[in-house]
Design a protein around this motif. Structure first.
Motif, PDB file in Angstrom:
ATOM      1  N   LYS A  15       5.486  18.979 -12.671  1.00 17.61           N
ATOM      2  CA  LYS A  15       4.962  18.849 -11.308  1.00 17.61           C
ATOM      3  C   LYS A  15       3.495  19.258 -11.200  1.00 17.61           C
ATOM      4  N   ILE A  16       3.095  20.318 -11.868  1.00 21.24           N
ATOM      5  CA  ILE A  16       1.701  20.772 -11.792  1.00 21.24           C
ATOM      6  C   ILE A  16       0.759  19.781 -12.481  1.00 21.24           C
ATOM      7  N   PRO A  17       1.065  19.285 -13.698  1.00 20.74           N
ATOM      8  CA  PRO A  17       0.191  18.263 -14.283  1.00 20.74           C
ATOM      9  C   PRO A  17       0.141  16.967 -13.462  1.00 20.74           C
ATOM     10  N   GLU A  18       1.243  16.618 -12.787  1.00 19.19           N
ATOM     11  CA  GLU A  18       1.219  15.433 -11.927  1.00 19.19           C
ATOM     12  C   GLU A  18       0.219  15.620 -10.798  1.00 19.19           C
ATOM     13  N   ALA A  19       0.241  16.791 -10.169  1.00 17.40           N
ATOM     14  CA  ALA A  19      -0.699  17.071  -9.083  1.00 17.40           C
ATOM     15  C   ALA A  19      -2.133  17.097  -9.609  1.00 17.40           C
ATOM     16  N   GLN A  20      -2.326  17.638 -10.803  1.00 20.94           N
ATOM     17  CA  GLN A  20      -3.661  17.666 -11.394  1.00 20.94           C
ATOM     18  C   GLN A  20      -4.167  16.245 -11.625  1.00 20.94           C
ATOM     19  N   GLY A  21      -3.323  15.372 -12.119  1.00 20.01           N
ATOM     20  CA  GLY A  21      -3.717  13.984 -12.336  1.00 20.01           C
ATOM     21  C   GLY A  21      -4.063  13.272 -11.043  1.00 20.01           C
ATOM     22  N   GLN A  22      -3.310  13.564  -9.978  1.00 22.91           N
ATOM     23  CA  GLN A  22      -3.624  12.948  -8.692  1.00 22.91           C
ATOM     24  C   GLN A  22      -4.937  13.469  -8.131  1.00 22.91           C
ATOM     25  N   MET A  23      -5.187  14.771  -8.323  1.00 23.73           N
ATOM     26  CA  MET A  23      -6.463  15.312  -7.862  1.00 23.73           C
ATOM     27  C   MET A  23      -7.624  14.680  -8.626  1.00 23.73           C
ATOM     28  N   GLN A  24      -7.486  14.508  -9.926  1.00 22.15           N
ATOM     29  CA  GLN A  24      -8.539  13.867 -10.723  1.00 22.15           C
ATOM     30  C   GLN A  24      -8.751  12.430 -10.270  1.00 22.15           C
ATOM     31  N   PHE A  25      -7.659  11.716 -10.024  1.00 24.76           N
ATOM     32  CA  PHE A  25      -7.768  10.326  -9.583  1.00 24.76           C
ATOM     33  C   PHE A  25      -8.537  10.238  -8.270  1.00 24.76           C
ATOM     34  N   HIS A  26      -8.158  11.063  -7.295  1.00 23.27           N
ATOM     35  CA  HIS A  26      -8.813  10.996  -5.991  1.00 23.27           C
ATOM     36  C   HIS A  26     -10.255  11.479  -6.060  1.00 23.27           C
ATOM     37  N   LEU A  79       0.813  -1.204   0.000  1.00 24.00           N
ATOM     38  CA  LEU A  79       0.000   0.000   0.000  1.00 24.00           C
ATOM     39  C   LEU A  79       0.853   1.264   0.000  1.00 24.00           C
ATOM     40  N   ARG A  80       2.122   1.171   0.295  1.00 25.74           N
ATOM     41  CA  ARG A  80       2.996   2.330   0.379  1.00 25.74           C
ATOM     42  C   ARG A  80       3.766   2.540  -0.923  1.00 25.74           C
ATOM     43  N   HIS A  81       3.237   2.081  -2.017  1.00 24.73           N
ATOM     44  CA  HIS A  81       3.895   2.192  -3.312  1.00 24.73           C
ATOM     45  C   HIS A  81       3.822   3.629  -3.825  1.00 24.73           C
ATOM     46  N   TRP A  82       4.927   4.213  -4.212  1.00 24.81           N
ATOM     47  CA  TRP A  82       5.042   5.547  -4.795  1.00 24.81           C
ATOM     48  C   TRP A  82       4.608   6.665  -3.836  1.00 24.81           C
ATOM     49  N   VAL A  83       4.727   6.489  -2.549  1.00 23.15           N
ATOM     50  CA  VAL A  83       4.271   7.497  -1.594  1.00 23.15           C
ATOM     51  C   VAL A  83       5.134   8.751  -1.659  1.00 23.15           C
ATOM     52  N   ARG A  84       6.449   8.594  -1.657  1.00 22.13           N
ATOM     53  CA  ARG A  84       7.334   9.769  -1.692  1.00 22.13           C
ATOM     54  C   ARG A  84       7.131  10.580  -2.957  1.00 22.13           C
ATOM     55  N   GLU A  85       7.002   9.896  -4.085  1.00 22.51           N
ATOM     56  CA  GLU A  85       6.811  10.598  -5.347  1.00 22.51           C
ATOM     57  C   GLU A  85       5.485  11.341  -5.368  1.00 22.51           C
ATOM     58  N   SER A  86       4.456  10.724  -4.806  1.00 22.43           N
ATOM     59  CA  SER A  86       3.148  11.377  -4.750  1.00 22.43           C
ATOM     60  C   SER A  86       3.196  12.614  -3.862  1.00 22.43           C
ATOM     61  N   LEU A  87       3.860  12.499  -2.729  1.00 29.07           N
ATOM     62  CA  LEU A  87       3.969  13.645  -1.831  1.00 29.07           C
ATOM     63  C   LEU A  87       4.732  14.791  -2.496  1.00 29.07           C
ATOM     64  N   ARG A  88       5.757  14.462  -3.258  1.00 29.37           N
ATOM     65  CA  ARG A  88       6.497  15.502  -3.977  1.00 29.37           C
ATOM     66  C   ARG A  88       5.609  16.206  -4.991  1.00 29.37           C
ATOM     67  N   SER A  89       4.770  15.448  -5.672  1.00 27.15           N
ATOM     68  CA  SER A  89       3.854  16.059  -6.635  1.00 27.15           C
ATOM     69  C   SER A  89       2.888  16.996  -5.950  1.00 27.15           C
ATOM     70  N   TRP A  90       2.358  16.572  -4.809  1.00 29.82           N
ATOM     71  CA  TRP A  90       1.428  17.423  -4.071  1.00 29.82           C
ATOM     72  C   TRP A  90       2.120  18.701  -3.605  1.00 29.82           C
ATOM     73  N   LEU A  91       3.357  18.566  -3.116  1.00 32.92           N
ATOM     74  CA  LEU A  91       4.078  19.731  -2.614  1.00 32.92           C
ATOM     75  C   LEU A  91       4.429  20.706  -3.733  1.00 32.92           C
ATOM     76  N   TRP A  92       5.111  20.203  -4.767  1.00 28.36           N
ATOM     77  CA  TRP A  92       5.617  21.075  -5.835  1.00 28.36           C
ATOM     78  C   TRP A  92       4.536  21.475  -6.833  1.00 28.36           C
ATOM     79  N   GLY A  93       3.515  20.654  -6.989  1.00 29.72           N
ATOM     80  CA  GLY A  93       2.501  20.935  -7.994  1.00 29.72           C
ATOM     81  C   GLY A  93       1.251  21.601  -7.486  1.00 29.72           C
TER      82      GLY A  93
END
Length: 132
Positions: free
Chosen positions: A102-113, A32-46
């Motif tokens: 970074k901004i499109p990554e955060a946008q994709g995560q927001m859409q996913f959630h 369940l902890r797969h890609w957590v650091r990368e996701s957090l970086r996207s949220w922070l920078w994006g």
């Protein structure tokens, strides 16, 4: 230890390559902890940094735009790390596109959630046309 499978509850099943297969509750928690650091970086920078810059723009009389310099620092960090294996030109281009993404990554995560919360499913975009 990294790279070695953990045997929870004394598991002894062997996988395809003769390695013990991990099993038990500890195995799923790790999955369940797969890609957590990368996701957090996207949220922070994006998301967090651009929003904080924009929200404080009025009160800082424009000085908050200097927060954008942190993107230059991020690009420099990426460039210097990539420079170990590649040329300067390749490293700079890689750093530019990683920073811009970074901004499109955060946008994709927001859409996913959002889709996950609302119970919607994603549609696969198919660009190929069928030949009859």
């Amino acid at each position: 230890m990294r790279g070695s499978p953990s045997l929870v509850n004394g598991g002894s099943e062997l996988g395809e390559q003769g390695m013990p297969m991990p099993r038990g509750p500890g195995y799923m928690i790790g999955r369940l902890r797969h890609w957590v650091r990368e996701s957090l970086r996207s949220w922070l920078w994006g998301l967090m940094l651009p929003l904080s810059i924009l929200c404080s723009l009025f009160w800082s009389h424009g000085w908050s735009l200097l927060g954008g310099v942190t993107y230059l620092a991020l690009g420099l960090k990426i460039c210097l790390r990539k420079r170990l294996d590649h040329t300067w030109q390749e490293s700079i281009l890689y750093a530019i596109f990683c920073t811009m993404g970074k901004i499109p990554e955060a946008q994709g995560q927001m859409q996913f959630h959002w889709q996950r919360i609302t119970g919607r499913t994603c549609q696969i975009m198919e660009y190929r046309t069928t030949v009859d």
